[in-house]
Write a protein that holds these residues in place. Structure first.
Motif, PDB file in Angstrom:
ATOM      1  N   ALA A  34       5.963   8.237  -8.389  1.00 28.00           N
ATOM      2  CA  ALA A  34       4.995   7.484  -7.401  1.00 28.00           C
ATOM      3  C   ALA A  34       5.875   5.975  -7.483  1.00 28.00           C
ATOM      4  O   ALA A  34       6.464   5.513  -6.677  1.00 28.00           O
ATOM      5  CB  ALA A  34       4.313   7.210  -6.790  1.00 28.00           C
ATOM      6  N   LEU A  35       6.047   5.532  -9.115  1.00 26.25           N
ATOM      7  CA  LEU A  35       6.561   4.245  -8.870  1.00 26.25           C
ATOM      8  C   LEU A  35       8.145   4.160  -9.161  1.00 26.25           C
ATOM      9  O   LEU A  35       8.386   3.611  -8.751  1.00 26.25           O
ATOM     10  CB  LEU A  35       5.677   3.491 -10.502  1.00 26.25           C
ATOM     11  N   TYR A  87      10.665   7.001  -1.647  1.00 26.56           N
ATOM     12  CA  TYR A  87       9.921   6.908  -1.426  1.00 26.56           C
ATOM     13  C   TYR A  87       8.694   8.254  -1.366  1.00 26.56           C
ATOM     14  O   TYR A  87       7.286   8.164  -1.067  1.00 26.56           O
ATOM     15  CB  TYR A  87       9.061   6.207  -0.489  1.00 26.56           C
ATOM     16  N   ARG A  88       9.260   9.330  -1.608  1.00 28.93           N
ATOM     17  CA  ARG A  88       7.962  10.664  -1.281  1.00 28.93           C
ATOM     18  C   ARG A  88       7.158  10.677  -1.660  1.00 28.93           C
ATOM     19  O   ARG A  88       5.600  11.060  -1.118  1.00 28.93           O
ATOM     20  CB  ARG A  88       9.612  11.891  -2.071  1.00 28.93           C
ATOM     21  N   ASN A  89       7.051  10.409  -2.981  1.00 31.89           N
ATOM     22  CA  ASN A  89       5.281  10.541  -4.229  1.00 31.89           C
ATOM     23  C   ASN A  89       4.777   8.990  -3.600  1.00 31.89           C
ATOM     24  O   ASN A  89       3.236   9.418  -3.770  1.00 31.89           O
ATOM     25  CB  ASN A  89       6.127  10.533  -5.527  1.00 31.89           C
ATOM     26  N   THR A  90       5.842   8.177  -3.954  1.00 30.51           N
ATOM     27  CA  THR A  90       4.855   6.739  -3.166  1.00 30.51           C
ATOM     28  C   THR A  90       3.366   6.931  -2.382  1.00 30.51           C
ATOM     29  O   THR A  90       2.296   6.745  -2.227  1.00 30.51           O
ATOM     30  CB  THR A  90       6.308   5.810  -2.892  1.00 30.51           C
ATOM     31  N   LYS A  91       4.870   7.195  -1.233  1.00 30.26           N
ATOM     32  CA  LYS A  91       3.873   7.490  -0.052  1.00 30.26           C
ATOM     33  C   LYS A  91       2.501   8.937   0.060  1.00 30.26           C
ATOM     34  O   LYS A  91       0.912   8.423   0.368  1.00 30.26           O
ATOM     35  CB  LYS A  91       4.685   8.328   1.299  1.00 30.26           C
ATOM     36  N   LEU A 128       0.669   9.405  -2.902  1.00 26.34           N
ATOM     37  CA  LEU A 128       0.111   7.927  -3.610  1.00 26.34           C
ATOM     38  C   LEU A 128      -0.674   7.583  -3.225  1.00 26.34           C
ATOM     39  O   LEU A 128      -2.567   7.069  -3.447  1.00 26.34           O
ATOM     40  CB  LEU A 128       0.334   7.558  -5.394  1.00 26.34           C
ATOM     41  N   LEU A 129      -0.506   6.830  -2.372  1.00 25.73           N
ATOM     42  CA  LEU A 129      -1.132   5.982  -1.083  1.00 25.73           C
ATOM     43  C   LEU A 129      -2.071   6.779  -0.639  1.00 25.73           C
ATOM     44  O   LEU A 129      -3.182   6.172  -0.317  1.00 25.73           O
ATOM     45  CB  LEU A 129       0.205   5.363  -0.645  1.00 25.73           C
ATOM     46  N   MET A 162      -5.913   6.305  -0.918  1.00 21.81           N
ATOM     47  CA  MET A 162      -7.085   5.325   1.244  1.00 21.81           C
ATOM     48  C   MET A 162      -7.710   6.732   1.176  1.00 21.81           C
ATOM     49  O   MET A 162      -9.281   5.980   1.063  1.00 21.81           O
ATOM     50  CB  MET A 162      -6.212   5.660   2.110  1.00 21.81           C
ATOM     51  N   ILE A 163      -7.522   7.815   0.671  1.00 20.17           N
ATOM     52  CA  ILE A 163      -8.776   9.303   0.812  1.00 20.17           C
ATOM     53  C   ILE A 163      -9.956   9.223   0.174  1.00 20.17           C
ATOM     54  O   ILE A 163     -11.303   8.722   0.143  1.00 20.17           O
ATOM     55  CB  ILE A 163      -8.355  10.711   0.982  1.00 20.17           C
ATOM     56  N   LEU A 164      -9.546   8.886  -1.116  1.00 19.13           N
ATOM     57  CA  LEU A 164     -10.260   8.511  -2.273  1.00 19.13           C
ATOM     58  C   LEU A 164     -11.362   7.112  -2.589  1.00 19.13           C
ATOM     59  O   LEU A 164     -12.525   7.166  -2.291  1.00 19.13           O
ATOM     60  CB  LEU A 164      -9.984   8.563  -3.697  1.00 19.13           C
TER      61      LEU A 164
END
Length: 226
Positions: free
Chosen positions: A24-25, A34-38, A40-41, A45-47
């Motif tokens: 992600a980073l 940015y597939r994993n970055t999105k 992770l974001l 947000m959910i958590l």
């Protein structure tokens, strides 16, 4: 049985989605993917909303941890190690199950490191004097205090969910910025324009893979023009 079912379900989802915190980073910085970055974001947000909502309603029991110079040093070293290993802790388990020998070594020494850390905890705890760990700002002990939404709620009287929504808004703004960047890149590729500072006359979009195969990285490789 419940733990087995839950763990198996999460394992299948992680394996199929190629989820990796390191990717992600790393992929965002090195490969502009940015597939994993999105992902992770969205998870953050959910958590964030979920945990701060539980704290606000009095049902949450969050882990409290001190924040100090030791966190910055430890996280920096751990991040370097994850990049060298090519995987985070979660994806190391998945790759080991897939037969990746490198991931097996990374996972093995992760377990060894955690075991040694548990044995040395009383000697390596920062700072060495345990009485300085009061949970409040302590310049002498290089500690900044506790870091959790429950502390903010108690100190300010503002429900934790408010701080959670503020953080979620910041994460969402970053998510939207990534989407705009991807759209502008795709638009530039569609027009045949050089992308990301390519100085040659044309660019041919090709598919490449990141070093550990976590995500397909869309890269524009310049070709020679007349």
């Amino acid at each position: 049985m419940a733990a087995f079912i839950f763990g198996s379900t999460v394992g299948v989802l992680v394996q199929r989605s190629r989820w990796c915190n390191t990717a992600a980073l790393r992929d965002a910085m090195l490969f502009k993917s940015y597939r994993n970055t999105k992902a992770l974001l969205v998870a953050m947000m959910i958590l964030t909303v979920g945990f701060t909502a539980m704290i606000s309603f009095g049902n949450g029991n969050p882990m409290r941890f001190d924040v100090g110079i030791n966190q910055f040093i430890g996280l920096f070293l751990f991040g370097i190690g994850m990049v060298f290993a090519g995987a985070c802790t979660v994806s190391s388990w998945v790759k080991t199950g897939e037969g990746n020998i490198g991931a097996l070594w990374a996972l093995l020494f992760l377990i060894v490191g955690l075991f040694l850390s548990s044995l040395m905890w009383s000697f390596s705890y920062w700072p060495l004097a345990g009485q300085t760990m009061t949970g409040h700002s302590n310049a002498a002990g290089l500690q900044f205090g506790w870091a959790d939404a429950l502390t903010l709620q108690r100190d300010t009287g503002i429900p934790a969910i408010v701080f959670g929504l503020i953080q979620t808004a910041a994460l969402y703004a970053l998510y939207r910025r990534i989407l705009r960047r991807e759209r502008s890149t795709l638009a530039a590729e569609g027009k045949g324009e050089p992308v990301q500072g390519a100085s040659l006359t044309s660019a041919a979009p090709v598919l490449a893979k990141s070093t550990d195969g976590n995500a397909n990285v869309s890269a524009a490789l310049p070709t020679l023009g007349e």
